[in-house]
Design an enzyme around this catalytic site. Structure first.
Site, PDB file in Angstrom:
ATOM      1  N   ASP A   1      -4.349  -6.566   4.732  1.00 40.70           N
ATOM      2  CA  ASP A   1      -2.862  -6.327   4.936  1.00 40.70           C
ATOM      3  C   ASP A   1      -2.705  -4.942   5.855  1.00 40.70           C
ATOM      4  O   ASP A   1      -2.075  -4.042   5.546  1.00 40.70           O
ATOM      5  CB  ASP A   1      -2.323  -5.746   3.333  1.00 40.70           C
ATOM      6  CG  ASP A   1      -2.794  -6.723   2.436  1.00 40.70           C
ATOM      7  OD1 ASP A   1      -2.600  -8.010   2.720  1.00 40.70           O
ATOM      8  OD2 ASP A   1      -3.166  -6.487   1.322  1.00 40.70           O
TER       9      ASP A   1
ATOM     10  N   GLU B   1       5.746 -13.816   1.796  1.00 36.64           N
ATOM     11  CA  GLU B   1       5.346 -12.383   1.591  1.00 36.64           C
ATOM     12  C   GLU B   1       5.195 -11.678   2.901  1.00 36.64           C
ATOM     13  O   GLU B   1       5.197 -12.344   4.019  1.00 36.64           O
ATOM     14  CB  GLU B   1       4.185 -12.171   0.736  1.00 36.64           C
ATOM     15  CG  GLU B   1       2.799 -12.903   1.235  1.00 36.64           C
ATOM     16  CD  GLU B   1       1.750 -12.747  -0.002  1.00 36.64           C
ATOM     17  OE1 GLU B   1       1.946 -12.302  -0.860  1.00 36.64           O
ATOM     18  OE2 GLU B   1       0.669 -13.262   0.417  1.00 36.64           O
TER      19      GLU B   1
HETATM   20  O1  FUB Z   1      -3.495  -7.720  -0.713  1.00 35.47           O
HETATM   21  C1  FUB Z   1      -2.655  -8.187  -1.769  1.00 35.47           C
HETATM   22  C2  FUB Z   1      -1.591  -9.200  -1.294  1.00 35.47           C
HETATM   23  O2  FUB Z   1      -2.272 -10.087  -0.957  1.00 35.47           O
HETATM   24  C3  FUB Z   1      -0.757  -8.537  -0.581  1.00 35.47           C
HETATM   25  O3  FUB Z   1       0.216  -7.666  -1.081  1.00 35.47           O
HETATM   26  C4  FUB Z   1      -0.057 -10.132  -0.069  1.00 35.47           C
HETATM   27  O4  FUB Z   1       0.663  -9.832   1.181  1.00 35.47           O
HETATM   28  C5  FUB Z   1      -1.403 -10.598   0.225  1.00 35.47           C
HETATM   29  O5  FUB Z   1      -2.044 -10.192   1.321  1.00 35.47           O
END
Ligand code: FUB
Length: 326
Positions: free
Chosen positions: A13, A228
């Protein structure tokens, strides 16, 4: 294929910013665990953050070490997921991060530092009115700062009935997004930040993504709908909203003349990488544009052991982002 930014720790991320002539990267710090894979993302069980920096993509990467720990965040119980950072008008640096609170509900916290590489001191409570995951800060040319956030399934966005949140329905935690003919997709959220960079100055609102006809993207349109990992950057006079489609594993983007949208869908930036999640940022540094992203090549496909990478990206004459070559 680009090389991992780190090979001694797993990071994911990556939110990248160009400040003071360096690129600073704010990633999640993945760790090994015995938690089995599930659709709530329990296996992403992170407990601290590192900051990386480099003078250029391809240059030496400095790991500034642990800059914030779960045990130092009074309101958080677990799962330090995807962070981002912003530089305030006061010259301080603000690290935004999601975590589950003591009731298991994701909220967004902020921690303050004097330097981009930290360390960061967390505020005692999460940002009032914040919910869900994946904060992404965008500071416009006029100094206005916005916080985009949200994620469905494990990110819990589907648990809320109102744009600004409202009641939390725990029964909808996990892969329970709406579906069916004509049902609109769930939306990312945004709110302007006060000059204190720690509170919202307005009611949280939805970030709409529309198709070429101006119609909202639909919930069943899994190849294009928001899942997301929001990110916003500005190129020329246009705002670019990019995001992950989650279960279809694309990084897509949409554009608008307003930071609030609506954003019109434009296409894909990154095809699926090895691993379930995909998450990115886009940054301009010394006149070139870069996509920071992650994959699971180094861990040979372990979904929760990811490595961040960077690749230069390009626009065409119409401002379309050409698909990243990784
Ligand atoms: O790293 C945890 C979660 O996985 C993140 O918050 C999401 O965007 C995904 O990458």
């Amino acid at each position: 294929m680009p090389a991992p930014l780190t090979t001694n720790i797993f990071i994911a991320d990556p939110s990248a910013h160009s400040w003071n002539g360096r690129i600073y990267v704010y990633p999640s710090h993945d760790r090994e665990n015995n938690i089995g894979f599930n659709d709530r993302g329990d296996q992403y069980d992170m407990v601290d953050y590192h900051v990386l920096s480099m003078d250029r993509v391809g240059g030496e990467v400095i790991d500034h070490g642990v800059v914030l720990k779960l045990e130092d965040i009074p309101w958080a119980s677990k799962q330090l997921w995807a962070p981002d950072a912003a530089k305030g008008a006061d010259g301080k640096y603000y690290l935004y991060f999601p975590a589950r609170n003591k009731k298991g509900i994701f909220q967004i916290g902020v921690a303050v530092g004097d330097k981009p590489e930290g360390p960061f001191t967390p505020e005692p409570e999460p940002i009032p009115g914040s919910f869900s995951i994946d904060p992404a800060a965008f500071v416009d040319e006029d100094g206005s700062a916005y916080l985009y956030f949200g994620g469905i399934w494990g990110g819990q966005l589907q648990c809320y009935s109102k744009p600004e949140g409202g009641e939390f329905n725990a029964a909808l935690d996990g892969p329970n997004e709406p579906s069916g003919p004509g049902v609109p997709a769930l939306h990312c959220r945004v709110a302007k930040l006060n000059p204190d960079m720690r509170t919202f100055s307005e009611t949280v609102r939805e970030v709409h993504i529309v198709d070429e006809k101006g119609d909202l993207l639909l919930a069943d349109d899994h190849d294009r709908r928001f899942f997301e990992a929001p990110w916003v950057h500005k190129y020329k006079d246009t705002y670019y909203f990019s995001y992950s489609t989650g279960d279809t594993h694309y990084i897509c983007y949409a554009t608008s003349k307003s930071p609030y949208g609506p954003f019109t869908y434009r296409g894909r930036i990154l095809e699926p990488v090895l691993g379930w999640t995909t998450h990115h940022s886009i940054v301009e540094h010394e006149g070139k544009w870069y996509l920071f992203y992650h994959d699971c090549e180094l861990s040979k496909g372990v979904d929760h052991l990811r490595s961040a990478k960077a690749v230069e990206i390009f626009y065409d004459e119409e401002g379309n982002i050409k698909p990243a070559q990784v």
